[in-house]
Design an enzyme around this catalytic site. Structure first.
Site, PDB file in Angstrom:
ATOM      1  N   GLU A  83      -9.664   6.191   3.179  1.00  0.00           N
ATOM      2  CA  GLU A  83     -10.458   5.136   3.793  1.00  0.00           C
ATOM      3  C   GLU A  83      -9.536   3.945   3.997  1.00  0.00           C
ATOM      4  OE1 GLU A  83      -9.526   2.992   0.580  1.00  0.00           O
ATOM      5  OE2 GLU A  83     -10.168   5.046   0.312  1.00  0.00           O
ATOM      6  N   SER A 110       1.568  -9.550  -0.826  1.00  0.00           N
ATOM      7  CA  SER A 110       1.110  -8.159  -0.786  1.00  0.00           C
ATOM      8  C   SER A 110       1.325  -7.508   0.577  1.00  0.00           C
ATOM      9  CB  SER A 110      -0.367  -8.082  -1.173  1.00  0.00           C
ATOM     10  OG  SER A 110      -1.150  -8.888  -0.308  1.00  0.00           O
ATOM     11  N   LYS A 154       0.799  -1.215   0.000  1.00  0.00           N
ATOM     12  CA  LYS A 154       0.000   0.000   0.000  1.00  0.00           C
ATOM     13  C   LYS A 154       0.841   1.278   0.000  1.00  0.00           C
ATOM     14  CE  LYS A 154      -4.043  -2.124   0.229  1.00  0.00           C
ATOM     15  NZ  LYS A 154      -5.096  -1.967  -0.798  1.00  0.00           N
TER      16      LYS A 154
HETATM   17  C1  PLP Z   1      -1.859  -6.935   2.511  1.00  0.00           C
HETATM   18  C2  PLP Z   1      -2.996  -6.613   1.594  1.00  0.00           C
HETATM   19  N1  PLP Z   1      -3.116  -7.289   0.444  1.00  0.00           N
HETATM   20  C3  PLP Z   1      -4.118  -7.036  -0.408  1.00  0.00           C
HETATM   21  C4  PLP Z   1      -5.072  -6.083  -0.139  1.00  0.00           C
HETATM   22  C5  PLP Z   1      -6.200  -5.914  -1.107  1.00  0.00           C
HETATM   23  O1  PLP Z   1      -6.137  -4.726  -1.825  1.00  0.00           O
HETATM   24  P1  PLP Z   1      -5.748  -4.740  -3.354  1.00  0.00           P
HETATM   25  O2  PLP Z   1      -6.593  -5.787  -3.992  1.00  0.00           O
HETATM   26  O3  PLP Z   1      -6.073  -3.375  -3.818  1.00  0.00           O
HETATM   27  O4  PLP Z   1      -4.312  -5.048  -3.460  1.00  0.00           O
HETATM   28  C6  PLP Z   1      -4.980  -5.336   1.051  1.00  0.00           C
HETATM   29  C7  PLP Z   1      -5.959  -4.300   1.348  1.00  0.00           C
HETATM   30  O5  PLP Z   1      -6.020  -3.677   2.352  1.00  0.00           O
HETATM   31  C8  PLP Z   1      -3.913  -5.617   1.933  1.00  0.00           C
HETATM   32  O6  PLP Z   1      -3.786  -4.947   3.081  1.00  0.00           O
END
Ligand code: PLP
Lengths: 416, 279
Positions: free
Chosen positions: A112, A383, A90
């Site tokens: 948000e 992620s 993020k």
């Molecule tokens: C660690 C992590 N992975 C994935 C996501 C999902 O978001 P996005 O699909 O935009 O990557 C989030 C959302 O808060 C997250 O914190």
């Protein structure tokens, strides 16, 4: 196809469906995005790269996962966005947008958050770049992601609880849009994924595409070739598109977006609840939060509450670009349920010493269930890290009565 | 571009128009019918009737709560149209809702089936707060086909080219948003109202001001600033909400709505510039 499809940015998806009060701000943002991000005016991108390196810790490693590789008899590489400052991908977007807001002369940041990771990243970026910041977060999510609430507050942000609806990400986005419509003249809304009105989906993707750019170089250096597949979880879809974008035109690379199957793909029409967040797999086209995209909605067009054990995937919409690429057949939309995600959380932690976010655990869940579908070399986008999820995992593991191998004084003592 | 003579006729009559807003089905279906009818008795010239959507991003807490009450009571687009057909009022009705409900209605996707059904039910116009003029061509076409007016909002931030774009699309009246933010009754009248009205002076579309109007004095002040009409939502929804909370009878709430409507209409009439002051 209807006649207005040409307005969309991604096939028929995208567009700008927002109250009139926000339209001038969106036009101003589009202009700033084109000048600073696309054309590097005033050296914006150079400054952003410097912040990402020195403050953020980029580049993040591409690590070979030895135990998983052996388990699945396939080369598994991990793109370690969990090692980015703040513990999730993020920050790439949050730093980009807060810096852009500064270049635009804005004086206040709002955002948000669902899992709290975007809020945390935004609060950190705002503190780092010296901007006041307010974060809207649903009540339910505040409950299940408390460590992140503390982190945001420690970084000087105000966390405002949102009590409407089920108190998750959908409600938090609506509330942030309301604040933006009130304070639009001096405030920038740092949207947390590739959702919302144009130019957000495109701009957030560009800020996140550093993930795929680096991963491509790194995998070439390690194996001499592009991977056969990339697996990433998809809530809104920002880590997903960030990892995929570089490979979009390389048709040999399979792009696999793993959604939250929740407890079931069946929908409770009566209660207006989808017990999943599998928008790409089960949603229908509609208009929400500024864009035309796939949505979890009932026959009348009322938006359904979604569910996932992971707060960051718990959203009834999805990025318009991802919806388009799924329709085009370029991206495979798949899903795994809460239990598979929880088991994967434990397994990957135990086998690799990497505690993944519950969101990311969905991507690993797909690998566990479909080891033959990813080819000889796959990259899993990690992620984020799972520290924020520990309480939830302990509770949910017990609630689901899962027989996980994790040892566990932790599990035994919890809740007693 | 006034496609619908019903709305046009209201403004042509020359008096400032009083345009109240309530959510259809708030707090429940039967009482809501009575409340709308009470507004007409109190002097309403046009009524904006909310068809509730689950994500009302342009709405403040008062109207958000009304939307929740109505949805929990089972309001749907089809019930909304039956509601409109059951209403015993003579004045034009404008449906205020969000684009997803319009887009999803009926078997073919796109706005046409919704507009067709709205016309059949007797709706004279639409306001869609999350549909800016740039995205409105398909809805505009459907409204032209079925003779509905399409009302657009001009915000305090709207300037320059955007005014031109809206001017090309708007019909019936233009909704002048009196202040930034979401709907909700306020204690004062914003200076942004005068600036916005000044920017629109040359337009030959009736200008109705809304967002925050609460009292007869507010109405008077806004009409004297040059508005052709006033739109009042939250101040009326508040009366419905209080009634629902305190268990007041439908009749008593209807009487209070009628009295409030009269106060607002009379305020608007007082605001009409007299012959001396207008030159
Ligand atoms: C660690 C992590 N992975 C994935 C996501 C999902 O978001 P996005 O699909 O935009 O990557 C989030 C959302 O808060 C997250 O914190």
């Amino acid at each position: 196809m209807t006649t207005d499809d040409t307005n969309g940015q991604f096939g028929g998806y995208g567009g700008q469906y927002v109250p009139e009060a926000l339209m001038p701000a969106i036009e101003e943002l589009r202009d700033a995005y084109e000048r600073y991000v696309l054309e590097n005016e005033d050296g914006f991108m150079n400054e952003l790269r410097a912040h990402l390196a020195d403050f953020g810790g980029r580049p993040t490693p591409l690590q070979r996962a030895d135990q998983l590789s052996e388990r699945y008899d396939t080369e598994v590489y991990l793109k370690r966005e969990d090692l980015l400052h703040g513990g999730a991908h993020k920050l790439n977007n949050a730093l980009g947008q807060v810096l852009l807001a500064k270049y635009m002369g804005k004086e206040r940041i709002i955002a948000e958050t669902g899992a709290g990771q975007h809020g945390t990243a935004t609060a950190m970026a705002a503190a780092h770049l010296d901007m006041p910041c307010e974060i809207f977060m649903g009540e339910t999510d505040i409950e299940r992601q408390r460590p992140n609430v503390f982190r945001m507050e420690l970084n000087g942000a105000t966390v405002t609880p949102v009590t409407t609806g089920r108190g998750t990400l959908k409600e938090a986005i609506s509330e942030t849009m309301r604040d933006w419509a009130t304070n639009v003249e001096d405030t920038h809304y740092v949207i947390g994924s590739i959702v919302g009105p144009d130019p957000f989906p495109e701009m957030v993707r560009d800020f996140q595409s550093v993930i795929g750019d680096e991963a491509h170089e790194q995998i070439l250096a390690k194996t001499g070739d592009a991977p056969d597949s990339i697996v990433a979880c998809a809530g809104g879809g920002s880590n997903t598109m960030g990892a995929f974008h570089e490979f979009r035109d390389k048709e040999d690379v399979d792009l696999i977006a793993v959604e939250a199957g929740g407890s079931s793909l069946e929908v409770d029409e009566e209660a207006g609840v989808a017990p999943n967040s599998a928008t790409l797999s089960t949603g229908e086209e509609g208009v929400l939060h500024g864009a035309r995209t796939k949505l979890l909605q009932d026959e009348d067009g009322q938006i359904m509450e979604s569910h996932s054990v992971s707060a960051g995937l718990d959203y009834s919409g999805v990025g318009p670009e991802l919806a388009y690429l799924v329709d085009e057949g370029r991206v495979d939309a798949v899903n795994v349920d809460d239990e598979v995600a929880l088991e994967s959380f434990h397994r990957v932690s135990r086998l690799e010493g990497v505690i993944p976010a519950l969101e990311t655990a969905h991507a690993f869940g797909y690998l566990e269930e479909n080891p033959d579908a990813v080819g000889d070399v796959t990259i899993v986008n990690v992620s984020g890290r799972g520290d924020k999820d520990l309480e939830t995992v302990v509770e949910e593991t017990k609630a689901h009565d899962l027989d996980v191998e994790t040892a566990s004084t932790v599990l035994q003592e919890a809740g007693e | 571009m006034t496609a619908n003579s019903e709305i046009g006729a209201v403004f042509e009559a020359g008096e400032p128009a009083f345009i109240p807003y309530l959510v259809a089905g708030d707090p429940e279906y039967e009482a809501s019918l009575e409340y709308i009818e009470a507004l007409e008795r109190g002097g309403a010239d046009i009524i904006e009737l909310g068809l509730p959507f689950s994500e009302p991003i342009a709405e403040g807490p008062t109207i958000q709560n009304a939307i929740v009450r109505s949805l929990e009571g089972g309001m749907t687009p089809d019930r909304f149209f039956s509601f409109v057909e059951e209403l015993d009022v003579e004045i034009p009705l404008v449906c205020m809702t969000y684009y997803n409900l319009i887009y999803q209605y009926g078997s073919e996707s796109g706005p046409r089936p919704f507009v067709e059904r709205a016309a059949e039910a007797g709706i004279a116009g639409l306001v869609v707060p999350d549909l800016p003029a740039e995205e409105a061509d398909p809805l505009r076409d459907a409204c032209d086909e079925y003779g509905l007016d399409l009302v657009f909002i001009v915000a305090p931030t709207t300037r320059g080219d955007r005014l031109e774009t809206i001017m090309e699309q708007v019909s019936g009246y233009v909704y002048v948003q009196a202040r930034l933010g979401t709907t909700g009754a306020r204690e004062d009248v914003s200076d942004q109202t005068d600036e916005s009205l000044a920017r629109l002076r040359e337009w030959d579309v009736p200008k109705a001001v809304g967002f925050g109007i609460k009292t007869g004095e507010h109405a008077e002040r806004i009409v004297s600033a040059g508005a052709d009409g006033i739109i009042v939502g939250s101040a009326l929804v508040d009366i419905v909400a209080e009634g629902a909370e305190s268990g007041e009878s439908t009749e008593a709430v209807a009487d209070r709505l009628e009295a409030k409507a009269r106060e607002l209409k009379e305020g608007a009439l007082r605001g009409v510039p007299t012959a001396e002051s207008s030159d």
